[in-house]
Design a protein around this motif. Structure first.
Motif, PDB file in Angstrom:
ATOM      1  N   ALA A 238     -11.178 -14.992   2.542  1.00  0.00           N
ATOM      2  CA  ALA A 238     -12.425 -14.711   3.257  1.00  0.00           C
ATOM      3  C   ALA A 238     -12.907 -13.282   3.043  1.00  0.00           C
ATOM      4  N   GLN A 239     -11.981 -12.360   2.739  1.00  0.00           N
ATOM      5  CA  GLN A 239     -12.364 -10.959   2.545  1.00  0.00           C
ATOM      6  C   GLN A 239     -12.845 -10.687   1.109  1.00  0.00           C
ATOM      7  N   ASN A 240     -12.219 -11.315   0.122  1.00  0.00           N
ATOM      8  CA  ASN A 240     -12.620 -11.171  -1.279  1.00  0.00           C
ATOM      9  C   ASN A 240     -12.729  -9.708  -1.708  1.00  0.00           C
ATOM     10  N   LEU A 241     -11.656  -8.943  -1.494  1.00  0.00           N
ATOM     11  CA  LEU A 241     -11.644  -7.536  -1.880  1.00  0.00           C
ATOM     12  C   LEU A 241     -11.726  -7.333  -3.389  1.00  0.00           C
ATOM     13  N   ILE A 264      -5.613  -0.766   2.444  1.00  0.00           N
ATOM     14  CA  ILE A 264      -4.393  -0.833   3.250  1.00  0.00           C
ATOM     15  C   ILE A 264      -4.271  -2.249   3.794  1.00  0.00           C
ATOM     16  N   GLY A 265      -3.163  -2.921   3.503  1.00  0.00           N
ATOM     17  CA  GLY A 265      -3.002  -4.254   4.070  1.00  0.00           C
ATOM     18  C   GLY A 265      -2.104  -5.160   3.264  1.00  0.00           C
ATOM     19  N   ALA A 266      -2.085  -6.410   3.663  1.00  0.00           N
ATOM     20  CA  ALA A 266      -1.283  -7.445   2.994  1.00  0.00           C
ATOM     21  C   ALA A 266      -2.001  -8.769   3.194  1.00  0.00           C
ATOM     22  N   GLY A 267      -1.596  -9.753   2.411  1.00  0.00           N
ATOM     23  CA  GLY A 267      -2.236 -11.057   2.540  1.00  0.00           C
ATOM     24  C   GLY A 267      -2.191 -11.831   1.238  1.00  0.00           C
ATOM     25  N   ALA A 268      -2.868 -12.951   1.221  1.00  0.00           N
ATOM     26  CA  ALA A 268      -2.803 -13.892   0.102  1.00  0.00           C
ATOM     27  C   ALA A 268      -3.266 -13.289  -1.212  1.00  0.00           C
ATOM     28  N   GLU A 269      -4.205 -12.340  -1.167  1.00  0.00           N
ATOM     29  CA  GLU A 269      -4.771 -11.771  -2.391  1.00  0.00           C
ATOM     30  C   GLU A 269      -4.125 -10.434  -2.776  1.00  0.00           C
ATOM     31  N   ALA A 270      -3.123  -9.998  -2.036  1.00  0.00           N
ATOM     32  CA  ALA A 270      -2.545  -8.672  -2.264  1.00  0.00           C
ATOM     33  C   ALA A 270      -1.981  -8.519  -3.670  1.00  0.00           C
ATOM     34  N   VAL A 303     -15.781   6.755   4.836  1.00  0.00           N
ATOM     35  CA  VAL A 303     -16.496   5.546   5.222  1.00  0.00           C
ATOM     36  C   VAL A 303     -15.486   4.430   5.440  1.00  0.00           C
ATOM     37  N   SER A 304     -15.725   3.585   6.447  1.00  0.00           N
ATOM     38  CA  SER A 304     -14.879   2.422   6.676  1.00  0.00           C
ATOM     39  C   SER A 304     -15.540   1.190   6.055  1.00  0.00           C
ATOM     40  N   LEU A 305     -14.789   0.476   5.245  1.00  0.00           N
ATOM     41  CA  LEU A 305     -15.306  -0.705   4.551  1.00  0.00           C
ATOM     42  C   LEU A 305     -14.961  -1.971   5.321  1.00  0.00           C
ATOM     43  N   SER A 306     -15.984  -2.788   5.570  1.00  0.00           N
ATOM     44  CA  SER A 306     -15.782  -4.138   6.087  1.00  0.00           C
ATOM     45  C   SER A 306     -16.322  -5.081   5.022  1.00  0.00           C
ATOM     46  N   HIS A 307     -15.481  -5.989   4.536  1.00  0.00           N
ATOM     47  CA  HIS A 307     -15.822  -6.749   3.329  1.00  0.00           C
ATOM     48  C   HIS A 307     -15.598  -8.240   3.545  1.00  0.00           C
ATOM     49  N   LEU A 308     -16.626  -9.047   3.256  1.00  0.00           N
ATOM     50  CA  LEU A 308     -16.539 -10.496   3.388  1.00  0.00           C
ATOM     51  C   LEU A 308     -17.008 -11.182   2.115  1.00  0.00           C
ATOM     52  N   LYS A 309     -16.470 -12.362   1.897  1.00  0.00           N
ATOM     53  CA  LYS A 309     -16.871 -13.178   0.755  1.00  0.00           C
ATOM     54  C   LYS A 309     -18.301 -13.677   0.939  1.00  0.00           C
ATOM     55  N   ASP A 310     -18.976 -13.922  -0.186  1.00  0.00           N
ATOM     56  CA  ASP A 310     -20.334 -14.454  -0.149  1.00  0.00           C
ATOM     57  C   ASP A 310     -20.271 -15.952   0.117  1.00  0.00           C
ATOM     58  N   SER A 311     -20.317 -16.326   1.405  1.00  0.00           N
ATOM     59  CA  SER A 311     -20.294 -17.737   1.784  1.00  0.00           C
ATOM     60  C   SER A 311     -21.177 -17.933   2.997  1.00  0.00           C
ATOM     61  N   ALA A 312     -21.660 -19.157   3.171  1.00  0.00           N
ATOM     62  CA  ALA A 312     -22.563 -19.451   4.290  1.00  0.00           C
ATOM     63  C   ALA A 312     -21.895 -19.182   5.634  1.00  0.00           C
ATOM     64  N   VAL A 335     -20.069  -5.032   3.536  1.00  0.00           N
ATOM     65  CA  VAL A 335     -20.360  -5.919   2.415  1.00  0.00           C
ATOM     66  C   VAL A 335     -20.246  -7.339   2.937  1.00  0.00           C
ATOM     67  N   SER A 336     -21.371  -8.031   3.012  1.00  0.00           N
ATOM     68  CA  SER A 336     -21.378  -9.359   3.623  1.00  0.00           C
ATOM     69  C   SER A 336     -22.666 -10.076   3.248  1.00  0.00           C
ATOM     70  N   PRO A 337     -22.704 -11.393   3.464  1.00  0.00           N
ATOM     71  CA  PRO A 337     -23.983 -12.084   3.365  1.00  0.00           C
ATOM     72  C   PRO A 337     -24.932 -11.534   4.434  1.00  0.00           C
ATOM     73  N   ASN A 338     -26.227 -11.635   4.177  1.00  0.00           N
ATOM     74  CA  ASN A 338     -27.196 -11.134   5.147  1.00  0.00           C
ATOM     75  C   ASN A 338     -27.133 -11.985   6.406  1.00  0.00           C
ATOM     76  N   GLY A 339     -26.922 -11.364   7.546  1.00  0.00           N
ATOM     77  CA  GLY A 339     -26.776 -12.122   8.778  1.00  0.00           C
ATOM     78  C   GLY A 339     -26.708 -11.205   9.975  1.00  0.00           C
ATOM     79  N   GLU A 340     -26.020 -11.665  11.018  1.00  0.00           N
ATOM     80  CA  GLU A 340     -25.998 -10.935  12.283  1.00  0.00           C
ATOM     81  C   GLU A 340     -25.282  -9.597  12.182  1.00  0.00           C
ATOM     82  N   GLY A 341     -24.255  -9.526  11.318  1.00  0.00           N
ATOM     83  CA  GLY A 341     -23.566  -8.255  11.122  1.00  0.00           C
ATOM     84  C   GLY A 341     -24.506  -7.190  10.574  1.00  0.00           C
ATOM     85  N   ALA A 342     -25.335  -7.579   9.586  1.00  0.00           N
ATOM     86  CA  ALA A 342     -26.311  -6.651   9.012  1.00  0.00           C
ATOM     87  C   ALA A 342     -27.336  -6.227  10.054  1.00  0.00           C
TER      88      ALA A 342
END
Length: 443
Positions: A238-241, A264-270, A303-312, A335-342
């Motif tokens: 879901a993050q798609n770093l 900084i982190g761990a997970g499936a894509e590390a 700057v703090s990065l918040s990153h999401l995959k391009d999905s509906a 970094v996200s699809p255009n929506g409520e976060g933006a």
């Protein structure tokens, strides 16, 4: 009031769900309530039980910050591989359900957070059988997100889960949503609006401060004299770093060496990310760190990065990292699809939104921030100014109101009196007014 809360993750784990639930539970205890959390033994995201714990078949109990924490046995697996993860989720569902039914005193209300989805199933069925009001927090529209992220290609396979989801909404006395977009989604499926409360995320009140840069750590990481974009959190689908890393690769190739990315982190894509950055000099990778160390590492970031995959499904998401960054005075690169976060980013003027799914646009956004120190000063000031209005203390108070409404509504139903037509949860809603989306917020 005795609150039983179902959550698969809890401190000392440091993912957003664990942090969010533990902070609320601590605050509820401070207000005089009894809180029992049913959770697994800490192991996220590496699938390895933390030091000092053992995955006991009959579970264990401990007290953390006044909260009764009941640990249940689960099939523990790393945060990768679909089959093992599903078995992990199912094992929590059964263990948590039987623990609640036979080892927990009957509470006044049951609540849960979803995802993971099976956590909500355990809480919902348990509350039904024990005739206790049930409040369901929806922090992700599962199983919608599973389909839209492509985790399961055949939507027919998800049909039983959509049916269960509808039954949970119907059974719930209250439904806590994080975004207005989630509310629109549920209303389109005929969920009773009177049950719904929108309670947006927030930052830990204890973390709301402008933290000074740890110069020694910055030098140690080789980031001295660099403009640092920092990401700390789960490294999953879901993050798609990888999108960000490819953007940094483009910057390095084009000779823009003043910008660096700290992951900084761990997970499936590390593993894939680490393999990708081996030949790159402008990306630094740090394995998951304890929560107590997080402020120190974030201090070296501009700057703090918040990153999401391009999905509906991610159009409806407001990442918790936005509020956490705001709490420590860090401008946000979302970094996200255009929506409520933006929309929130623009309304509060705390950072820059970059469309998801484009390494080129990531690179342009990174350069835009690095080359505009005046804008950064404004973003930072707005972060500090707005942080106190978006804390987990406020979130916990609104959540508690929703729990009280659910209990009182349940009692009214048992007395066979009809509730009024107003939105029973309305007073818990977030009052932030969002402007329309504007393309000028994008790169």
């Amino acid at each position: 009031m005795h609150i039983v809360f179902f959550t698969d993750n809890y401190i000392p784990e440091t993912n957003p769900s664990a942090n969010r639930v533990s902070e609320r539970a601590r605050l509820w205890v401070q207000k005089g309530h009894r809180v029992t959390v049913i959770t697994s033994f800490p192991n996220f995201p590496k699938g390895k039980v933390f030091d000092g714990y053992k995955n006991r078949f009959f579970g264990a109990r401990e007290e953390i910050e006044g909260v009764e924490v009941v640990r249940v046995w689960t099939f523990i697996a790393p945060n990768k591989g679909r089959v093992f993860r599903v078995i992990d989720f199912l094992s929590y569902m059964f263990s948590a359900f039987f623990t609640f039914m036979f080892r927990i005193e009957k509470p006044d209300v049951v609540a849960c957070t979803s995802p993971q989805f099976f956590c909500a199933v355990a809480a919902g069925v348990g509350s039904f059988l024990r005739r206790v009001p049930f409040v369901m927090e929806v922090s992700d529209l599962w199983p919608d997100a599973v389909a839209q992220l492509g985790v399961v290609k055949n939507r027919k396979l998800l049909a039983p889960f959509f049916w269960i989801e509808r039954r949970l909404y119907a059974h719930a006395s209250g439904i806590i949503l994080l975004t207005e977009a989630y509310r629109r989604n549920l209303l389109a499926r005929n969920v009773d609006d009177r049950k719904i409360a929108i309670i947006r995320n927030g930052a830990d009140q204890r973390m709301v401060k402008d933290i000074p840069t740890d110069i020694e750590l910055k030098n140690e990481l080789g980031l001295n004299d660099k403009f640092v974009i920092g990401y700390a959190g789960t490294l999953g689908i879901a993050q798609n770093l990888m999108n960000a890393v490819e953007g940094m690769e483009k910057l390095e190739r084009d000779g823009y060496n003043q910008v660096a990315l700290l992951i900084i982190g761990a997970g499936a894509e590390a593993e894939a990310l680490q393999a990708k950055i081996k030949t790159m000099s402008n990306v630094v990778f740090v394995d998951a760190i304890p929560r107590s160390e997080m402020s120190r590492y974030l201090s070296v970031c501009d700057v703090s990065l918040s990153h999401l995959k391009d999905s509906a499904s991610n159009e409806t998401v407001i990442p918790s990292k936005v509020f956490e960054a705001m709490g420590i005075g860090k401008p946000v690169m979302l970094v996200s699809p255009n929506g409520e976060g933006a929309q929130i980013l623009k309304a509060l003027e705390i950072g820059l939104h970059v469309p998801a799914g484009s390494p080129e646009k990531f690179a342009l956004g990174a350069l835009a921030l690095a080359n505009d120190p005046q804008a950064l000063v404004g973003y930072r000031e707005n972060c500090i100014k707005n942080a106190s209005s978006h804390t987990r203390t406020i979130q916990a108070e609104r959540y508690l109101e929703a729990l009280n409404v659910a209990v009182s509504t349940r009692h009214r139903a048992l007395l066979k009196t009809e509730p009024s037509g107003e939105n029973l949860m309305a007073k818990t809603g977030d009052q932030l007014v969002l402007p329309p989306l504007d393309e000028r917020t994008e790169v």
